[in-house]
Design a protein around this motif. Structure first.
Motif, PDB file in Angstrom:
ATOM      1  N   MET A   8      78.939  23.006  35.021  1.00 16.72           N
ATOM      2  CA  MET A   8      78.434  23.880  36.082  1.00 16.72           C
ATOM      3  C   MET A   8      77.004  24.297  35.737  1.00 16.72           C
ATOM      4  N   THR A   9      76.063  24.005  36.623  1.00 17.08           N
ATOM      5  CA  THR A   9      74.652  24.245  36.332  1.00 17.08           C
ATOM      6  C   THR A   9      74.345  25.739  36.250  1.00 17.08           C
ATOM      7  N   LEU A  10      73.419  26.093  35.374  1.00 11.65           N
ATOM      8  CA  LEU A  10      72.956  27.468  35.274  1.00 11.65           C
ATOM      9  C   LEU A  10      71.638  27.659  36.005  1.00 11.65           C
ATOM     10  N   SER A  11      71.157  26.616  36.689  1.00 10.65           N
ATOM     11  CA  SER A  11      69.956  26.722  37.510  1.00 10.65           C
ATOM     12  C   SER A  11      70.363  27.037  38.947  1.00 10.65           C
ATOM     13  N   PHE A  12      69.869  28.155  39.459  1.00  4.97           N
ATOM     14  CA  PHE A  12      70.208  28.542  40.827  1.00  4.97           C
ATOM     15  C   PHE A  12      69.663  27.532  41.827  1.00  4.97           C
ATOM     16  N   ILE A  13      68.488  26.990  41.554  1.00  7.86           N
ATOM     17  CA  ILE A  13      67.906  25.994  42.456  1.00  7.86           C
ATOM     18  C   ILE A  13      68.770  24.739  42.486  1.00  7.86           C
ATOM     19  N   ASP A  14      69.193  24.258  41.327  1.00  8.13           N
ATOM     20  CA  ASP A  14      70.077  23.091  41.278  1.00  8.13           C
ATOM     21  C   ASP A  14      71.375  23.374  42.026  1.00  8.13           C
ATOM     22  N   HIS A  15      71.880  24.591  41.886  1.00  4.20           N
ATOM     23  CA  HIS A  15      73.111  24.992  42.582  1.00  4.20           C
ATOM     24  C   HIS A  15      72.930  24.933  44.095  1.00  4.20           C
ATOM     25  N   LEU A  16      71.812  25.470  44.591  1.00  7.18           N
ATOM     26  CA  LEU A  16      71.558  25.455  46.027  1.00  7.18           C
ATOM     27  C   LEU A  16      71.399  24.025  46.551  1.00  7.18           C
ATOM     28  N   GLU A  17      70.669  23.209  45.804  1.00  6.11           N
ATOM     29  CA  GLU A  17      70.459  21.829  46.236  1.00  6.11           C
ATOM     30  C   GLU A  17      71.760  21.040  46.235  1.00  6.11           C
ATOM     31  N   ALA A  18      72.568  21.224  45.219  1.00  2.06           N
ATOM     32  CA  ALA A  18      73.846  20.512  45.146  1.00  2.06           C
ATOM     33  C   ALA A  18      74.760  20.936  46.288  1.00  2.06           C
ATOM     34  N   ARG A  19      74.775  22.222  46.597  1.00  2.00           N
ATOM     35  CA  ARG A  19      75.619  22.710  47.692  1.00  2.00           C
ATOM     36  C   ARG A  19      75.163  22.158  49.030  1.00  2.00           C
ATOM     37  N   LEU A  20      73.846  22.067  49.220  1.00  2.00           N
ATOM     38  CA  LEU A  20      73.326  21.522  50.469  1.00  2.00           C
ATOM     39  C   LEU A  20      73.656  20.045  50.602  1.00  2.00           C
ATOM     40  N   GLN A  21      73.683  19.344  49.493  1.00  5.30           N
ATOM     41  CA  GLN A  21      73.968  17.909  49.530  1.00  5.30           C
ATOM     42  C   GLN A  21      75.452  17.625  49.698  1.00  5.30           C
ATOM     43  N   THR A  22      76.297  18.373  48.996  1.00  8.84           N
ATOM     44  CA  THR A  22      77.729  18.075  48.999  1.00  8.84           C
ATOM     45  C   THR A  22      78.486  18.777  50.123  1.00  8.84           C
ATOM     46  N   ASP A  23      77.982  19.931  50.562  1.00 11.63           N
ATOM     47  CA  ASP A  23      78.683  20.682  51.610  1.00 11.63           C
ATOM     48  C   ASP A  23      77.681  21.260  52.597  1.00 11.63           C
ATOM     49  N   PRO A  24      76.943  20.396  53.302  1.00  7.60           N
ATOM     50  CA  PRO A  24      75.910  20.892  54.220  1.00  7.60           C
ATOM     51  C   PRO A  24      76.526  21.568  55.439  1.00  7.60           C
ATOM     52  N   PRO A  25      75.866  22.603  55.975  1.00  2.71           N
ATOM     53  CA  PRO A  25      76.358  23.222  57.213  1.00  2.71           C
ATOM     54  C   PRO A  25      76.418  22.196  58.342  1.00  2.71           C
ATOM     55  N   LYS A  26      77.352  22.372  59.225  1.00  2.00           N
ATOM     56  CA  LYS A  26      77.531  21.413  60.321  1.00  2.00           C
ATOM     57  C   LYS A  26      76.410  21.502  61.343  1.00  2.00           C
ATOM     58  N   GLN A  27      75.890  22.706  61.568  1.00  2.00           N
ATOM     59  CA  GLN A  27      74.839  22.876  62.560  1.00  2.00           C
ATOM     60  C   GLN A  27      73.464  22.590  61.958  1.00  2.00           C
ATOM     61  N   LYS A  28      72.638  21.885  62.731  1.00  4.05           N
ATOM     62  CA  LYS A  28      71.312  21.514  62.244  1.00  4.05           C
ATOM     63  C   LYS A  28      70.477  22.736  61.890  1.00  4.05           C
ATOM     64  N   GLY A  29      70.564  23.775  62.713  1.00  6.27           N
ATOM     65  CA  GLY A  29      69.779  24.972  62.460  1.00  6.27           C
ATOM     66  C   GLY A  29      70.139  25.610  61.129  1.00  6.27           C
ATOM     67  N   GLN A  30      71.422  25.644  60.800  1.00  7.52           N
ATOM     68  CA  GLN A  30      71.852  26.216  59.531  1.00  7.52           C
ATOM     69  C   GLN A  30      71.423  25.351  58.348  1.00  7.52           C
ATOM     70  N   ARG A  31      71.387  24.043  58.578  1.00 10.57           N
ATOM     71  CA  ARG A  31      70.891  23.155  57.517  1.00 10.57           C
ATOM     72  C   ARG A  31      69.416  23.425  57.253  1.00 10.57           C
TER      73      ARG A  31
END
Length: 239
Positions: free
Chosen positions: A1-24
């Motif tokens: 589990m990464t301790l970098s918040f930026i890596d965490h945000l990027e991984a979440r966006l890649q693996t579980d992106p919001p369904k709506q384009k605006g939220q992405r």
């Protein structure tokens, strides 16, 4: 589990992106805001820095955030409320010292993994009183949890004195990461290097102090490194 918040945000966006384009798009702007805050700091950050990093039009930024302060508050609030607690809570069924050591090692590692963002917490706290109160409330909630744990294991203690000691020990850890990571103190860095002390050793030495204050009858931990045991042996001297 990464301790970098930026890596965490990027991984979440890649693996579980919001369904709506605006939220992405909003999530991309949050990632970009975190990157700019980490690299440039809050005061130097511009909205154009964020939109260029996110590769979106500048007008899109104002669809989701009022200004750069709003974006920074959103990102840093998530860091404080969601990310830090996820990593600093010790696993169950550990000894008092192992729990203390885990939390202190993780705290230093988290600050090491996000030094610019931690610096921005201090910067933004000066300009946004509500965020300063949030940061204080986050610390206070952690101190209360530690206090409750101590009182479960030690009978006859009163809540307020234990909370005071935990708060003082927590302030020590905050100042420690300032000197070590956030605003490096050359003299402290030199002292640590002279002793051959890495982050884990410094966390362990601090944890010995925690143990001595909160559990004064506990014996010295048996698994301390030789250097930490030598440096802290006086803490467990004559009582």
């Amino acid at each position: 589990m990464t301790l970098s918040f930026i890596d965490h945000l990027e991984a979440r966006l890649q693996t579980d992106p919001p369904k709506q384009k605006g939220q992405r798009t909003r999530e991309r702007l949050k990632v970009a805001t975190a990157k700019v805050l980490e690299q440039k700091g809050y005061h130097a950050m511009r909205v154009t820095d964020v939109t260029e990093t996110a590769q979106v039009a500048e007008g899109s930024f104002y669809v989701y955030f009022k200004d750069k302060t709003d974006a920074a508050l959103t990102v840093l609030t998530s860091l404080l409320e969601d990310f830090f607690p996820l990593h600093i809570d010790p696993p169950r069924e550990r000894s008092a010292f192992d729990s203390i050591r885990f939390a202190n090692r993780q705290w230093i590692a988290l600050c090491r993994g996000n030094p610019g963002l931690v610096r921005c917490i201090l910067q933004l706290g000066d300009e946004a009183p509500e965020f300063a109160r949030l940061a204080q409330a986050t610390n206070r909630a952690w101190y209360r949890r530690v206090t409750a744990s101590v009182m479960r294991h030690r009978e006859g203690l009163q809540d307020a004195p234990v909370m005071l000691m935990v708060t003082l020990l927590g302030a020590m850890m905050d100042e420690l990461v300032r000197k070590l990571v956030v605003y490096p103190d050359p003299d402290f860095i030199e002292l640590a290097a002279k002793m051959g002390a890495d982050d884990a050793m410094i966390a362990d030495a601090a944890s010995v102090i925690w143990l001595r204050v909160l559990y004064p009858d506990a014996p010295p931990p048996a698994d301390l490194s030789a250097k930490v045991a030598e440096a802290t042996s006086w803490v467990f001297g004559a009582r």
